[in-house]
Design a protein around this motif. Structure first.
Motif, PDB file in Angstrom:
ATOM      1  N   MET A   1       0.811  -1.197   0.000  1.00 11.01           N
ATOM      2  CA  MET A   1       0.000   0.000   0.000  1.00 11.01           C
ATOM      3  C   MET A   1       0.852   1.257   0.000  1.00 11.01           C
ATOM      4  SD  MET A   1      -2.870  -1.431  -0.082  1.00 11.01           S
ATOM      5  CE  MET A   1      -3.905   0.024   0.041  1.00 11.01           C
ATOM      6  N   SER A   2       2.086   1.120  -0.391  1.00 11.17           N
ATOM      7  CA  SER A   2       2.964   2.269  -0.349  1.00 11.17           C
ATOM      8  C   SER A   2       2.842   3.145  -1.576  1.00 11.17           C
ATOM      9  CB  SER A   2       4.414   1.799  -0.208  1.00 11.17           C
ATOM     10  OG  SER A   2       4.756   0.951  -1.286  1.00 11.17           O
ATOM     11  N   ALA A   3       2.261   2.626  -2.654  1.00 11.89           N
ATOM     12  CA  ALA A   3       2.122   3.399  -3.864  1.00 11.89           C
ATOM     13  C   ALA A   3       1.098   4.500  -3.659  1.00 11.89           C
ATOM     14  CB  ALA A   3       1.692   2.489  -5.029  1.00 11.89           C
ATOM     15  N   PRO A   4       1.225   5.633  -4.370  1.00  7.28           N
ATOM     16  CA  PRO A   4       0.288   6.725  -4.210  1.00  7.28           C
ATOM     17  C   PRO A   4      -1.123   6.305  -4.574  1.00  7.28           C
ATOM     18  CG  PRO A   4       2.235   7.397  -5.460  1.00  7.28           C
ATOM     19  CD  PRO A   4       2.280   5.914  -5.348  1.00  7.28           C
ATOM     20  N   MET A   5      -2.069   6.739  -3.753  1.00  3.98           N
ATOM     21  CA  MET A   5      -3.466   6.465  -4.035  1.00  3.98           C
ATOM     22  C   MET A   5      -3.962   7.388  -5.129  1.00  3.98           C
ATOM     23  SD  MET A   5      -4.784   4.072  -2.143  1.00  3.98           S
ATOM     24  CE  MET A   5      -4.322   3.138  -0.699  1.00  3.98           C
ATOM     25  N   SER A   6      -4.983   6.937  -5.864  1.00  2.89           N
ATOM     26  CA  SER A   6      -5.599   7.795  -6.852  1.00  2.89           C
ATOM     27  C   SER A   6      -6.455   8.825  -6.128  1.00  2.89           C
ATOM     28  CB  SER A   6      -6.448   6.969  -7.820  1.00  2.89           C
ATOM     29  OG  SER A   6      -7.440   6.277  -7.094  1.00  2.89           O
ATOM     30  N   LEU A   7      -7.017   9.787  -6.867  1.00  3.75           N
ATOM     31  CA  LEU A   7      -7.725  10.894  -6.275  1.00  3.75           C
ATOM     32  C   LEU A   7      -9.154  10.551  -5.873  1.00  3.75           C
ATOM     33  CD1 LEU A   7      -6.545  13.784  -8.614  1.00  3.75           C
ATOM     34  CD2 LEU A   7      -5.671  13.169  -6.359  1.00  3.75           C
ATOM     35  N   ARG A   8      -9.609   9.384  -6.222  1.00  2.00           N
ATOM     36  CA  ARG A   8     -10.964   9.004  -5.894  1.00  2.00           C
ATOM     37  C   ARG A   8     -11.046   8.602  -4.435  1.00  2.00           C
ATOM     38  NH1 ARG A   8     -14.485   3.930  -8.084  1.00  2.00           N
ATOM     39  NH2 ARG A   8     -16.538   4.810  -7.768  1.00  2.00           N
TER      40      ARG A   8
ATOM     41  N   HIS B   1     -14.061  -5.897 -15.212  1.00  2.92           N
ATOM     42  CA  HIS B   1     -13.124  -5.058 -15.970  1.00  2.92           C
ATOM     43  C   HIS B   1     -11.709  -5.385 -15.489  1.00  2.92           C
ATOM     44  CE1 HIS B   1     -16.708  -2.939 -17.201  1.00  2.92           C
ATOM     45  NE2 HIS B   1     -16.991  -2.678 -15.941  1.00  2.92           N
ATOM     46  N   PHE B   2     -11.027  -6.256 -16.184  1.00  2.00           N
ATOM     47  CA  PHE B   2      -9.754  -6.769 -15.689  1.00  2.00           C
ATOM     48  C   PHE B   2      -8.619  -5.748 -15.811  1.00  2.00           C
ATOM     49  CE2 PHE B   2     -12.186 -10.620 -16.753  1.00  2.00           C
ATOM     50  CZ  PHE B   2     -12.199 -11.188 -15.490  1.00  2.00           C
ATOM     51  N   THR B   3      -8.845  -4.666 -16.553  1.00  2.00           N
ATOM     52  CA  THR B   3      -7.869  -3.573 -16.526  1.00  2.00           C
ATOM     53  C   THR B   3      -7.830  -2.943 -15.132  1.00  2.00           C
ATOM     54  OG1 THR B   3      -9.602  -2.084 -17.380  1.00  2.00           O
ATOM     55  CG2 THR B   3      -8.093  -3.066 -18.984  1.00  2.00           C
ATOM     56  N   THR B   4      -8.982  -2.929 -14.461  1.00  2.00           N
ATOM     57  CA  THR B   4      -9.016  -2.430 -13.083  1.00  2.00           C
ATOM     58  C   THR B   4      -8.282  -3.376 -12.150  1.00  2.00           C
ATOM     59  OG1 THR B   4     -11.214  -1.516 -13.583  1.00  2.00           O
ATOM     60  CG2 THR B   4     -10.543  -1.555 -11.281  1.00  2.00           C
ATOM     61  N   TRP B   5      -8.393  -4.674 -12.421  1.00  2.00           N
ATOM     62  CA  TRP B   5      -7.641  -5.652 -11.619  1.00  2.00           C
ATOM     63  C   TRP B   5      -6.137  -5.412 -11.745  1.00  2.00           C
ATOM     64  CZ3 TRP B   5      -9.696 -10.997 -10.258  1.00  2.00           C
ATOM     65  CH2 TRP B   5     -11.098 -10.991 -10.162  1.00  2.00           C
TER      66      TRP B   5
ATOM     67  N   TYR C   1      -3.945  -4.641  -8.437  1.00  2.00           N
ATOM     68  CA  TYR C   1      -3.030  -5.682  -7.965  1.00  2.00           C
ATOM     69  C   TYR C   1      -1.632  -5.586  -8.574  1.00  2.00           C
ATOM     70  CZ  TYR C   1      -7.166  -7.889  -5.975  1.00  2.00           C
ATOM     71  OH  TYR C   1      -8.302  -8.149  -5.255  1.00  2.00           O
ATOM     72  N   SER C   2      -1.553  -5.372  -9.874  1.00  2.00           N
ATOM     73  CA  SER C   2      -0.244  -5.346 -10.522  1.00  2.00           C
ATOM     74  C   SER C   2       0.456  -4.013 -10.326  1.00  2.00           C
ATOM     75  CB  SER C   2      -0.396  -5.645 -12.018  1.00  2.00           C
ATOM     76  OG  SER C   2       0.854  -5.619 -12.668  1.00  2.00           O
ATOM     77  N   GLN C   3      -0.288  -2.933 -10.493  1.00  2.00           N
ATOM     78  CA  GLN C   3       0.303  -1.602 -10.337  1.00  2.00           C
ATOM     79  C   GLN C   3       0.225  -1.094  -8.906  1.00  2.00           C
ATOM     80  OE1 GLN C   3      -1.688   0.909 -13.202  1.00  2.00           O
ATOM     81  NE2 GLN C   3      -0.971  -0.286 -14.962  1.00  2.00           N
ATOM     82  N   ASN C   4      -0.458  -1.834  -8.025  1.00  2.00           N
ATOM     83  CA  ASN C   4      -0.581  -1.473  -6.604  1.00  2.00           C
ATOM     84  C   ASN C   4      -1.084  -0.040  -6.433  1.00  2.00           C
ATOM     85  OD1 ASN C   4      -0.466  -1.862  -3.837  1.00  2.00           O
ATOM     86  ND2 ASN C   4       1.655  -1.153  -3.677  1.00  2.00           N
ATOM     87  N   SER C   5      -2.183   0.262  -7.130  1.00  2.00           N
ATOM     88  CA  SER C   5      -2.734   1.616  -7.069  1.00  2.00           C
ATOM     89  C   SER C   5      -4.243   1.576  -6.847  1.00  2.00           C
ATOM     90  CB  SER C   5      -2.404   2.369  -8.370  1.00  2.00           C
ATOM     91  OG  SER C   5      -2.882   3.697  -8.309  1.00  2.00           O
ATOM     92  N   PRO C   6      -4.696   1.028  -5.718  1.00  2.00           N
ATOM     93  CA  PRO C   6      -6.133   1.007  -5.444  1.00  2.00           C
ATOM     94  C   PRO C   6      -6.641   2.355  -4.970  1.00  2.00           C
ATOM     95  CG  PRO C   6      -4.957   0.068  -3.604  1.00  2.00           C
ATOM     96  CD  PRO C   6      -3.916   0.373  -4.663  1.00  2.00           C
ATOM     97  N   ASP C   7      -7.905   2.633  -5.244  1.00  2.00           N
ATOM     98  CA  ASP C   7      -8.540   3.814  -4.679  1.00  2.00           C
ATOM     99  C   ASP C   7      -8.673   3.648  -3.178  1.00  2.00           C
ATOM    100  OD1 ASP C   7      -8.892   5.121  -7.116  1.00  2.00           O
ATOM    101  OD2 ASP C   7     -10.794   4.115  -7.511  1.00  2.00           O
TER     102      ASP C   7
END
Length: 228
Positions: A1-8, A142-146, A150-156
């Motif tokens: 969870m160290s990656a920057p969160m999105s703005l949502r 929508h597997f692009t969201t997956w 998970y892969s880019q570690n960038s969850p809202d």
């Protein structure tokens, strides 16, 4: 969870609901698992593994649908998906494929191929209920969201961040649960797949705790940052 969160970022009411609902579910699930283990009820995982796993799958499925699809519809991507036959088939196919994949992985890691088919399959189904099913409820088909989560570690910040923590916790817990099996202790709870089931649940609950705490702290931090 160290990656920057999105703005949502969810609103205050959504955050409060998610925190309270998940904390309450954690307490309820701990009681459901602990009490039968000491009273020999049908959900007893040690003495009635298959029945206990089936009950847990039903409980987890109901919780995920109520929380992520019904109660928080704005963040449940599966809610906004047009319910066509193709989308339903995608959801069912993903669950089946995920379960079969977990089953094959368990066999490759040493589970008996013939003698414990039912136990291995139910363990794989439980693992899907703590990883694949929540992902379908929150992220949809929508597997692009997956890939983003998970892969880019960038969850809202919100259901996605809790989902990411609980999924990682489930997988790590299930793998860690296999460690006591080869030890020569001759304990009844060392029988496959009891320790892996308990490890999966422990990792899932720990992930929910971490995800809920992360959501609460970072939401309050973002609010203070906006006010200053």
């Amino acid at each position: 969870m160290s990656a920057p969160m999105s703005l949502r970022v969810p609103n205050k009411d959504t955050v409060n609901f998610l925190v309270r609902a998940h904390l309450m579910f954690i307490v309820v699930l701990v009681l459901i698992v602990y009490i039968p283990m000491n009273t020999h009820l049908p959900i007893d995982i040690v003495n009635e593994c298959l029945n206990g796993v089936k009950s847990l799958i039903a409980i987890l499925t109901l919780f995920q649908i109520l929380i992520n699809v019904v109660a928080v519809p704005n963040y449940a991507q599966i809610k906004s998906t047009t319910f066509k036959v193709r989308n339903v088939l995608k959801v069912c196919g993903t669950l089946i494929l995920g379960t079969l994949t977990f089953h094959c992985i368990a066999v490759l890691f040493g589970a008996q191929f013939v003698n414990s088919v039912a136990e291995t399959f139910h363990f794989a189904l439980l693992l899907s209920a703590t990883t694949i099913l929540p992902s379908l409820c929150v992220l949809g088909v929508h597997f692009t969201t997956w890939v983003r989560v998970y892969s880019q570690n960038s969850p809202d910040l919100g259901p996605e961040s809790i989902l990411c923590c609980s999924t990682i916790g489930s997988l790590v817990g299930a793998w860690s649960g296999a460690l006591p099996i080869p030890l020569d202790w001759d304990r009844p709870w060392q029988v496959w797949p009891i320790t892996c089931v308990l490890g999966n649940l422990a990792g899932y609950l720990l992930g929910l705790c971490v995800g809920t705490t992360h959501l609460f702290l970072h939401f309050n931090k973002s609010r203070k940052f906006k006010l200053t």
